[in-house]
Design a protein around this motif. Structure first.
Motif, PDB file in Angstrom:
ATOM      1  N   MET A 190       0.836  -1.170   0.000  1.00  0.00           N
ATOM      2  CA  MET A 190       0.000   0.000   0.000  1.00  0.00           C
ATOM      3  C   MET A 190       0.884   1.237   0.000  1.00  0.00           C
ATOM      4  O   MET A 190       1.882   1.289   0.697  1.00  0.00           O
ATOM      5  N   ILE A 191       0.518   2.225  -0.774  1.00  0.00           N
ATOM      6  CA  ILE A 191       1.251   3.486  -0.822  1.00  0.00           C
ATOM      7  C   ILE A 191       0.462   4.518  -0.029  1.00  0.00           C
ATOM      8  O   ILE A 191      -0.701   4.789  -0.326  1.00  0.00           O
ATOM      9  N   TYR A 192       1.107   5.088   1.001  1.00  0.00           N
ATOM     10  CA  TYR A 192       0.459   6.104   1.821  1.00  0.00           C
ATOM     11  C   TYR A 192       0.787   7.487   1.273  1.00  0.00           C
ATOM     12  O   TYR A 192       1.867   7.698   0.718  1.00  0.00           O
ATOM     13  N   PRO A 193      -0.110   8.437   1.450  1.00  0.00           N
ATOM     14  CA  PRO A 193       0.181   9.794   0.980  1.00  0.00           C
ATOM     15  C   PRO A 193       1.308  10.411   1.801  1.00  0.00           C
ATOM     16  O   PRO A 193       1.496  10.063   2.967  1.00  0.00           O
ATOM     17  N   ALA A 204       2.459   6.992  12.430  1.00  0.00           N
ATOM     18  CA  ALA A 204       2.848   5.578  12.301  1.00  0.00           C
ATOM     19  C   ALA A 204       3.141   5.195  10.854  1.00  0.00           C
ATOM     20  O   ALA A 204       3.893   4.267  10.592  1.00  0.00           O
ATOM     21  N   ASN A 205       2.563   5.913   9.917  1.00  0.00           N
ATOM     22  CA  ASN A 205       2.727   5.594   8.503  1.00  0.00           C
ATOM     23  C   ASN A 205       3.553   6.632   7.756  1.00  0.00           C
ATOM     24  O   ASN A 205       3.465   6.746   6.540  1.00  0.00           O
ATOM     25  N   VAL A 206       4.369   7.367   8.479  1.00  0.00           N
ATOM     26  CA  VAL A 206       5.267   8.368   7.927  1.00  0.00           C
ATOM     27  C   VAL A 206       4.532   9.310   6.968  1.00  0.00           C
ATOM     28  O   VAL A 206       4.999   9.619   5.886  1.00  0.00           O
ATOM     29  N   THR A 207       3.377   9.746   7.379  1.00  0.00           N
ATOM     30  CA  THR A 207       2.613  10.717   6.608  1.00  0.00           C
ATOM     31  C   THR A 207       2.598  12.017   7.382  1.00  0.00           C
ATOM     32  O   THR A 207       2.199  12.046   8.538  1.00  0.00           O
ATOM     33  N   GLN A 208       3.052  13.089   6.775  1.00  0.00           N
ATOM     34  CA  GLN A 208       3.022  14.396   7.421  1.00  0.00           C
ATOM     35  C   GLN A 208       1.591  14.888   7.439  1.00  0.00           C
ATOM     36  O   GLN A 208       0.910  14.864   6.427  1.00  0.00           O
ATOM     37  N   HIS A 209       1.122  15.318   8.592  1.00  0.00           N
ATOM     38  CA  HIS A 209      -0.222  15.881   8.623  1.00  0.00           C
ATOM     39  C   HIS A 209      -0.134  17.392   8.552  1.00  0.00           C
ATOM     40  O   HIS A 209       0.789  18.007   9.059  1.00  0.00           O
ATOM     41  N   GLN A 210      -1.098  17.971   7.888  1.00  0.00           N
ATOM     42  CA  GLN A 210      -1.127  19.411   7.697  1.00  0.00           C
ATOM     43  C   GLN A 210      -2.439  19.923   8.284  1.00  0.00           C
ATOM     44  O   GLN A 210      -3.504  19.541   7.831  1.00  0.00           O
ATOM     45  N   ALA A 211      -2.369  20.775   9.288  1.00  0.00           N
ATOM     46  CA  ALA A 211      -3.566  21.274   9.944  1.00  0.00           C
ATOM     47  C   ALA A 211      -4.119  22.502   9.236  1.00  0.00           C
ATOM     48  O   ALA A 211      -3.359  23.330   8.758  1.00  0.00           O
TER      49      ALA A 211
END
Length: 126
Positions: free
Chosen positions: A1-4, A26-33
């Motif tokens: 699976m490819i995570y954003p 946990a999935n090395v995805t940067q979150h942007q608020a």
């Protein structure tokens, strides 16, 4: 699976989305608020908006701040020469969570609607 690589979602002290933030981390995805506080703002001599923006920044999220008011734009970026204390962070993290926009009219209540049920649309950590 490819995570954003970036997942943009609403995040503020009233809607912290802890489960979604943990998933991103946990999935090395940067979150942007996208968007106790008056007391903290007064102690720091900052606006409530600055405290909220600084809180988002200190969580490690990428910020999206906007305003059509030039003075507020200046205030929004004036968050880098100070920090919230550990106590400030704990107070902010402890704020009772609530959805900012309730749109129950856009969800399926009885399964007969073309819309999804509420639990499929919102993080149910409340």
């Amino acid at each position: 699976m490819i995570y954003p690589s970036v997942n943009q979602f609403e995040m503020n002290p009233l809607w912290q989305q802890k489960k979604l933030r943990d998933f991103c981390k946990a999935n090395v995805t940067q979150h942007q608020a996208m968007k106790g506080l008056p007391e903290i703002a007064e102690e720091r001599r900052k606006t409530i908006a600055q405290v909220c923006i600084r809180w988002v920044y200190q969580t490690g999220a990428t910020l999206v701040v906007k305003s059509y008011n030039k003075e507020r734009l200046k205030q929004n970026v004036d968050i880098f020469d100070w920090e919230l204390s550990k106590t400030d962070i704990e107070k902010t993290n402890g704020i009772q969570q609530r959805k900012m926009i309730l749109r129950e009219d856009l969800v399926s209540v009885n399964g007969l609607s073309p819309y999804k049920p509420l639990q499929d649309l919102w993080d149910v950590e409340l």
